[in-house]
Design an enzyme around this catalytic site. Structure first.
Site, mmCIF file in Angstrom:
data_model
loop_
_atom_site.group_PDB
_atom_site.id
_atom_site.type_symbol
_atom_site.label_atom_id
_atom_site.label_comp_id
_atom_site.label_asym_id
_atom_site.label_seq_id
_atom_site.Cartn_x
_atom_site.Cartn_y
_atom_site.Cartn_z
ATOM 1 N N ALA A 51 -3.498 -19.069 -4.633
ATOM 2 C CA ALA A 51 -3.801 -19.377 -3.645
ATOM 3 C C ALA A 51 -3.559 -20.210 -2.651
ATOM 4 O O ALA A 51 -3.058 -21.300 -3.552
ATOM 5 C CB ALA A 51 -5.283 -18.588 -3.710
ATOM 6 N N LYS A 52 -4.078 -20.709 -2.066
ATOM 7 C CA LYS A 52 -3.723 -21.947 -1.330
ATOM 8 C C LYS A 52 -4.809 -23.485 -2.232
ATOM 9 O O LYS A 52 -4.099 -24.478 -1.913
ATOM 10 C CB LYS A 52 -4.344 -21.741 0.481
ATOM 11 C CG LYS A 52 -3.109 -21.650 1.291
ATOM 12 C CD LYS A 52 -2.615 -22.639 1.432
ATOM 13 C CE LYS A 52 -1.920 -22.013 2.689
ATOM 14 N NZ LYS A 52 -0.524 -22.073 2.254
ATOM 15 N N ARG A 53 -6.044 -23.031 -2.492
ATOM 16 C CA ARG A 53 -6.603 -23.638 -3.537
ATOM 17 C C ARG A 53 -5.633 -24.151 -4.515
ATOM 18 O O ARG A 53 -5.981 -25.567 -5.217
ATOM 19 C CB ARG A 53 -7.823 -22.948 -3.822
ATOM 20 C CG ARG A 53 -8.004 -22.224 -5.062
ATOM 21 C CD ARG A 53 -9.082 -21.696 -5.292
ATOM 22 N NE ARG A 53 -9.010 -20.544 -5.607
ATOM 23 C CZ ARG A 53 -9.210 -19.857 -7.005
ATOM 24 N NH1 ARG A 53 -8.604 -21.281 -7.915
ATOM 25 N NH2 ARG A 53 -8.882 -19.090 -7.355
ATOM 26 N N HIS A 54 -4.876 -23.551 -5.016
ATOM 27 C CA HIS A 54 -4.022 -24.173 -6.366
ATOM 28 C C HIS A 54 -2.120 -24.770 -6.037
ATOM 29 O O HIS A 54 -2.048 -25.936 -6.265
ATOM 30 C CB HIS A 54 -3.277 -23.065 -7.277
ATOM 31 C CG HIS A 54 -4.267 -22.306 -7.036
ATOM 32 N ND1 HIS A 54 -4.566 -20.810 -7.013
ATOM 33 C CD2 HIS A 54 -4.746 -22.472 -8.725
ATOM 34 C CE1 HIS A 54 -5.026 -20.742 -8.144
ATOM 35 N NE2 HIS A 54 -5.809 -20.722 -8.868
ATOM 36 N N GLY A 55 -2.961 -25.330 -4.370
ATOM 37 C CA GLY A 55 -2.224 -26.213 -3.955
ATOM 38 C C GLY A 55 -0.521 -26.033 -3.666
ATOM 39 O O GLY A 55 0.499 -26.206 -3.371
#
Ligand code: GLU
Length: 321
Positions: free
Chosen positions: A252-256
């Site tokens: 996901a986005k939070r994993h960069g």
């Protein structure tokens, strides 16, 4: 032995490292076997299809060095290569199932049936087991309801296990009747469900090898039932483990994790992306830079781990030119 493989993206969002890795493996398997690679665009889920995504996706695959032999842009003997142009073929297959008594009209809620167009992405998307509400409706009742509403069509699943060999996961077994039940093959609006369209189009395109994410393993059991019911040859399968974040959760986005387009715009070289993808497949050491062609010689399904591939935090964070 003839090898016809395919990569079948849905043009619903940008290509990310997970589907790029699947594309790389489909490409490597086809090239290692000196086979043919087909691109088929799975654009049946019209509300989710975004304009321009298909062209961008094809452009990004080429940028990675993953060319193909037949596809929507190149044409070929088995075209068209976009599912939205193949409705006539899907409808003919549903007619055959219906005429053989293997599919029945279903008047259940639209919401339940709507999800059938898209490829499921994990058990949660598959919904609960269908309880068989419309399975044995009397002909008069079907006629009465059909006068009010166009039905969807469901495939009749008989009890028993479906077993198949997967190049990555070995022997797989699923009890479709117990877990999914009768499943939708065509929605009320006449659009084929993912499960049916894949089977019909793989067979019509002479596909011998299916390479895709292992979130679709349970779908394969359903598809093999349809291959059998329609008398169509079934392909061999290689289901590749998903790419997950360092914490093991779905990327996901939070994993960069950035999309391929974002990486490209940031100046990341395709060799750095292929090197990372190869490392995520156990085909190259971490930090390697290489082209897809350089990986063909060393490719073997046995080298691919069965576990999800963890994307190291910060991978490709800084432009590697
Ligand atoms: N179109 C599906 C997806 O992008 C893949 C389906 C398949 O390979 O059978 O998830």
């Amino acid at each position: 032995m003839i090898y016809r493989g395919r990569f079948a993206p849905s043009p619903t969002g940008p290509l990310h490292l997970g589907n790029a890795r699947t594309a790389l493996l489909a490409w490597l398997a086809a090239r290692a076997a000196r086979g043919t690679l087909v691109i088929r665009v799975e654009d049946l889920d019209r509300p989710r299809v975004r304009p321009g995504v298909e062209a961008r996706l094809l452009d990004e695959l080429r940028w990675l060095g993953l060319g193909w032999d037949e596809g929507p842009d190149l044409g070929g003997p088995c075209g068209p290569y976009r599912q939205s142009e193949l409705g006539w073929r899907h409808q003919a297959a549903v007619r055959r199932l219906r005429d053989a008594g293997l599919a029945y009209p279903c008047f259940c809620s639209r919401a339940e049936i709507a999800q059938a167009a898209q490829a499921p992405h994990g058990p949660a998307d598959d919904g609960p087991r269908y309880p068989g509400t419309c399975r044995d409706l009397a002909p008069a009742e079907v006629a009465r309801r059909a006068a009010e509403r166009t039905p969807a069509w469901r495939f009749r699943v008989e009890p028993g296990q479906v077993a198949f060999e997967d190049a990555v996961h070995g022997t797989c077994r699923f009890d479709v009747a117990a877990t999914t039940g009768d499943f939708v093959v065509m929605r009320a609006d006449g659009v084929a469900a993912y499960q049916l369209a894949v089977v019909v189009d793989d067979a019509a395109m002479g596909i011998t090898e299916v390479v895709r994410g292992d979130d679709l393993l349970p779908s394969t059991a359903r598809q093999l039932l349809l291959h059998g019911a329609l008398g169509l040859p079934a392909p061999r399968h290689a289901h590749v483990p998903l790419v997950v974040g360092e914490d093991g959760a779905r990327l996901a986005k939070r994993h960069g994790a950035r999309s391929l387009g974002e990486l490209r715009e940031a100046g990341v070289a395709p060799e750095a992306v292929i090197g990372l993808l190869a490392a995520l497949c156990g085909l190259a050491p971490g930090g390697a830079r290489c082209t897809a062609s350089e990986l063909v010689v060393g490719f073997a399904w046995e080298r691919l781990p069965r576990e999800p591939a963890r994307l190291p935090a910060g991978a490709l964070a800084a432009p590697a030119r």
